[in-house]
Design an enzyme around this catalytic site. Structure first.
Site, PDB file in Angstrom:
ATOM      1  N   ASP A 201      20.741 -18.815  21.516  1.00 63.43           N
ATOM      2  CA  ASP A 201      20.433 -19.101  20.105  1.00 63.43           C
ATOM      3  C   ASP A 201      21.547 -19.895  19.423  1.00 63.43           C
ATOM      4  OD1 ASP A 201      22.418 -17.347  19.047  1.00 63.43           O
ATOM      5  OD2 ASP A 201      21.012 -15.704  18.785  1.00 63.43           O
TER       6      ASP A 201
ATOM      7  N   GLU B  34      20.390 -13.916  26.084  1.00 59.32           N
ATOM      8  CA  GLU B  34      19.356 -13.894  25.044  1.00 59.32           C
ATOM      9  C   GLU B  34      18.203 -14.877  25.263  1.00 59.32           C
ATOM     10  OE1 GLU B  34      19.054 -11.648  22.735  1.00 59.32           O
ATOM     11  OE2 GLU B  34      21.045 -10.765  22.518  1.00 59.32           O
TER      12      GLU B  34
ATOM     13  N   ASP C 140      27.368 -19.156  19.822  1.00 63.95           N
ATOM     14  CA  ASP C 140      26.380 -18.231  19.279  1.00 63.95           C
ATOM     15  C   ASP C 140      26.061 -18.622  17.841  1.00 63.95           C
ATOM     16  OD1 ASP C 140      24.899 -15.842  18.627  1.00 63.95           O
ATOM     17  OD2 ASP C 140      26.161 -14.694  19.999  1.00 63.95           O
TER      18      ASP C 140
ATOM     19  N   HIS D 280      25.375 -16.196  15.839  1.00 57.04           N
ATOM     20  CA  HIS D 280      25.768 -14.969  15.149  1.00 57.04           C
ATOM     21  C   HIS D 280      27.192 -14.583  15.523  1.00 57.04           C
ATOM     22  CE1 HIS D 280      21.381 -14.959  15.813  1.00 57.04           C
ATOM     23  NE2 HIS D 280      21.316 -14.459  14.601  1.00 57.04           N
TER      24      HIS D 280
ATOM     25  N   HIS E 125      22.806  -9.872  24.554  1.00 55.04           N
ATOM     26  CA  HIS E 125      24.240 -10.159  24.465  1.00 55.04           C
ATOM     27  C   HIS E 125      25.111  -8.911  24.440  1.00 55.04           C
ATOM     28  CE1 HIS E 125      26.772 -13.901  23.154  1.00 55.04           C
ATOM     29  NE2 HIS E 125      27.245 -13.318  24.234  1.00 55.04           N
TER      30      HIS E 125
ATOM     31  N   HIS F 117      23.274  -5.591  20.478  1.00 55.52           N
ATOM     32  CA  HIS F 117      23.568  -6.997  20.770  1.00 55.52           C
ATOM     33  C   HIS F 117      24.241  -7.689  19.591  1.00 55.52           C
ATOM     34  CE1 HIS F 117      19.572  -9.077  19.258  1.00 55.52           C
ATOM     35  NE2 HIS F 117      20.050  -8.230  18.374  1.00 55.52           N
TER      36      HIS F 117
ATOM     37  N   ASP G 157      28.241 -11.446  15.908  1.00 57.41           N
ATOM     38  CA  ASP G 157      28.176 -10.295  16.824  1.00 57.41           C
ATOM     39  C   ASP G 157      29.381  -9.383  16.655  1.00 57.41           C
ATOM     40  OD1 ASP G 157      25.787 -11.244  17.734  1.00 57.41           O
ATOM     41  OD2 ASP G 157      26.527 -11.965  19.655  1.00 57.41           O
TER      42      ASP G 157
ATOM     43  N   ASP H 287      25.239 -17.691  24.206  1.00 54.97           N
ATOM     44  CA  ASP H 287      23.984 -17.158  23.681  1.00 54.97           C
ATOM     45  C   ASP H 287      23.088 -18.360  23.405  1.00 54.97           C
ATOM     46  OD1 ASP H 287      21.917 -16.244  21.919  1.00 54.97           O
ATOM     47  OD2 ASP H 287      23.171 -14.539  21.343  1.00 54.97           O
TER      48      ASP H 287
END
Length: 305
Positions: free
Chosen positions: A230, A273, A125, A127, A98, A142, A129, A228
């Site tokens: 995830d 990712e 996402d 996260h 990412h 990332h 980030d 992303d």
């Protein structure tokens, strides 16, 4: 008529803490991304993969791992995405980790300013980030792309667009967040990002979440989605390096994608990712392609539009 689509592979895990995301573009191709989109009458051109420096797998220096290599990859990504946009195409960046969104979104922001368009970024996402070299627990870039895009980071990355910062924090809508470092959380609050975390989704539902995230879009808005993988619950998407339990279900994710498609404003996309080394028979890539199909025409709607 729909814009032509340009696929751009960025096969690197240069900004990640685990190897394998470099194989993500090929996994998406194996899952028939191009043919799937073409089945909806779309013109799709696959430019193949960008080339960049290899992963030295080195420890952090001054809070960053592989900074020089991440800079080089993001320059390549920026130029490829900007070129596709200038040719009237809708670029899909196939990651890769990412950190590459720095180059991608810097290019989109530059293009929007040249066209006099507003930019809205949906960040799907697990996260936030939004780490920096000072607060990062790992040095992995990332975990820093949104901070860099908002002007917090090395000048070589914060200055990729035609102005610094590349984007305003007010343009960002984060969806599905459920893993945020303490210092990162404080920074996100200070910057005033709109965050629709998993608790918000649990309490209000995906429909209301997306209505809020998409509120205010008009015909002069360019919508960029940075997806992303995830973002998804690891029970349905195990092929990522940073799994976090409790993500959106298949149906929630489908609704998210369909509501984005309903706006008709999607202008660019990152798919990041995906890590086939951690996947099971390309299950996560197949799911990602299924969800991307919903961004480009597939719908569960049985009633007339």
């Amino acid at each position: 008529m729909s814009k032509p689509i340009t696929l751009i592979g960025a096969p690197t895990d240069i900004g990640a803490g685990m190897r394998g995301a470099s194989m993500g573009p090929e996994a998406l191709r194996v899952a028939d991304l191009k043919a799937t989109l073409e089945s909806h009458g779309l013109f799709v051109e696959d430019l193949g993969n960008l080339a960049g420096p290899s992963n030295p797998w080195s420890p952090p220096v001054d809070g960053y791992r592989h900074l020089d290599e991440v800079i080089a990859w993001n320059h390549h990504v920026h130029d490829a995405v900007l070129g596709a946009l200038q040719q009237g195409s809708l670029p899909i960046l196939l990651g890769g980790d990412h950190s590459l969104a720095i180059g991608s979104i810097s290019a989109v922001a530059r293009h929007c300013r040249a066209q006099g368009k507003h930019l809205r970024v949906l960040w799907l996402d697990a996260h936030a980030d939004f780490n920096t070299s000072v607060i990062t627990p790992s040095g992995n870039l990332h975990g820093m792309p949104l901070a860099c895009l908002c002007g917090l980071g090395p000048t070589e990355l914060t200055g990729l667009s035609d102005q610094r910062p590349a984007i305003d924090a007010a343009a960002i809508r984060q969806i599905g967040i459920r893993s945020v470092d303490l210092g990162e959380k404080q920074l996100v609050h200070r910057m005033g990002l709109d965050v629709f975390d998993m608790r918000y989704i649990d309490e209000t539902g995906m429909r209301h979440t997306m209505e809020q995230a998409l509120f205010g879009l008009d015909e002069n808005t360019h919508l960029h989605v940075s997806f992303d993988v995830d973002f998804l619950d690891p029970e349905i998407a195990p092929g990522v390096g940073t799994t976090v339990p409790g993500g959106p279900t298949y149906r929630e994710a489908q609704l998210c994608m369909e509501m984005i498609a309903d706006t008709g404003r999607l202008g660019s996309l990152d798919v990041m990712e995906l890590n086939p080394a951690l996947d099971l028979r390309n299950k996560t890539a197949d799911l990602a392609v299924d969800l991307l199909e919903s961004l480009f025409g597939k719908s569960t709607l049985m009633r007339r539009a």
